[in-house]
Enzyme design. Structure first.
Site, PDB file in Angstrom:
ATOM      1  N   ASP A  85      -9.247  -4.508  -5.580  1.00 48.50           N
ATOM      2  CA  ASP A  85      -8.614  -3.316  -5.017  1.00 48.50           C
ATOM      3  C   ASP A  85      -8.718  -2.140  -5.986  1.00 48.50           C
ATOM      4  O   ASP A  85      -8.421  -2.277  -7.175  1.00 48.50           O
ATOM      5  CB  ASP A  85      -7.148  -3.640  -4.723  1.00 48.50           C
ATOM      6  CG  ASP A  85      -6.418  -2.537  -3.973  1.00 48.50           C
ATOM      7  OD1 ASP A  85      -7.054  -1.533  -3.601  1.00 48.50           O
ATOM      8  OD2 ASP A  85      -5.198  -2.672  -3.762  1.00 48.50           O
ATOM      9  N   SER A 145       0.831  -1.202   0.000  1.00 51.58           N
ATOM     10  CA  SER A 145       0.000   0.000   0.000  1.00 51.58           C
ATOM     11  C   SER A 145       0.874   1.264   0.000  1.00 51.58           C
ATOM     12  O   SER A 145       1.661   1.470  -0.926  1.00 51.58           O
ATOM     13  CB  SER A 145      -0.968  -0.039   1.193  1.00 51.58           C
ATOM     14  OG  SER A 145      -1.944   0.953   1.076  1.00 51.58           O
TER      15      SER A 145
END
Length: 325
Positions: free
Chosen positions: A269, A171
């Site tokens: 995602d 991330s």
């Protein structure tokens, strides 16, 4: 008789990053989620991995080290400098999630891991986290220099194989890795240490233009709000090259200072379309390294950290371990 004191000062919200935090016009920051931290362990009962906390180069930059159980006490291991996720606003190497993930990865990869504690925004705005992350990598590389002016760590000195230095992150940590590996192409590391490979897992990239199936409405969502909070002075705003590597003024991805790259994404995602574009763009630059792209079906952002015990999470962690080892 009850009395109350009223202030004429109005306190307005300038950044609402619920459920994590709110920042107000008077500079105060209200955090709603407290990270559950755990202490290091001399012998993790599940993996046998040892861990300890160290200060990197100043009280501000710290790390947690993870050493797998060894049958040969002098064995040299691949070195992974790891940057955690959390949108630059939450998480830590000391959190239960991160600690468990690092234990599993260190054991699976048989690697020495340095999980970096960089300082968070918005208390300390970007580029602070980038500078802390670079400082930590420089400190690790300095262990190859005999008379380096640092306090060396025994585990790194004894077990680190600097011919197998990797950096990786999830991330926001994946975003850090991208920026670090480009910087290493411009600024040599101490001792002329080279980064062999890097991995970006669910990397945090964004921008003002839709990619893939994104709508224009998607672009002003949480990912946008986070960036505008953590780096409000960034030239170009959401199209600053540090968050959007695809802008015209972004440095070429061919400048990456490593020879191997693994990009891991999750199908559901929101960051995945940009992760795919990242690999496509890199291939077009003529970069002569080896790149691998993996998209895990039916999973969402950083699924392997939130629950590392599912079959798909285990498979991804094994892939990361194989890449490192």
């Amino acid at each position: 008789m009850n009395t109350a004191t009223f202030s004429n000062t109005t306190k307005e919200v300038i950044h609402d990053l619920s459920p994590y935090l709110t920042e107000y016009t008077d500079g105060t920051i209200e955090r709603f989620m407290v990270t559950q931290n755990v202490p290091p362990s001399a012998d993790d009962p599940t993996t046998g991995v040892a861990s300890k906390d160290i200060m990197v180069s100043s009280p501000e930059v710290k790390a947690r080290l993870f050493l797998p159980k060894l049958t040969d006490s002098n064995k040299k291991l691949p070195v992974l400098v790891y940057y955690h996720g959390g949108g630059f606003i939450v998480e830590s190497p000391y959190s239960l999630l991160s600690h468990c993930y690092m234990n599993i990865l260190a054991a699976e990869a048989k690697a020495l891991i340095i999980s970096v504690e960089y300082r968070l925004a918005p208390e300390l705005l970007l580029p602070t986290a980038y500078e802390d992350s670079w400082t930590a990598l420089q400190w690790v590389a300095s262990h190859v220099i005999a008379n380096a002016c640092i306090e060396k760590d025994e585990w790194i000195t004894k077990h680190g194989d600097f011919g197998k230095l990797y950096i990786g992150g999830d991330s926001a940590g994946g975003n850090i890795v991208h920026n670090i590996v480009l910087r290493a192409g411009l600024e040599p590391l101490p001792g002329d240490v080279k980064i062999l490979g890097s991995f970006l897992s669910c990397p945090y990239f964004w921008g003002s233009k839709p990619v893939g199936s994104q709508s224009k409405e998607d672009l002003k969502g949480f990912a946008y709000k986070v960036w505008m909070c953590i780096y409000p002075s960034a030239p170009g705003g959401i199209d600053n090259p540090m968050i959007n590597p695809f802008t015209e003024d972004a440095p070429s991805l061919s400048g990456q200072a490593c020879s191997r790259l693994l990009v891991c994404l999750a199908e559901k995602d929101a960051f995945t379309p940009r992760g795919i574009l990242y690999v496509e763009t890199l291939k077009k630059t003529g970069w002569n390294g080896e790149v691998q792209l993996v998209v895990v079906d039916a999973e969402d952002h950083c699924f392997h950290i939130f629950d590392p015990n599912t079959e798909k999470a285990k498979d991804l962690i094994k892939l990361l371990a194989s890449f490192i080892s």
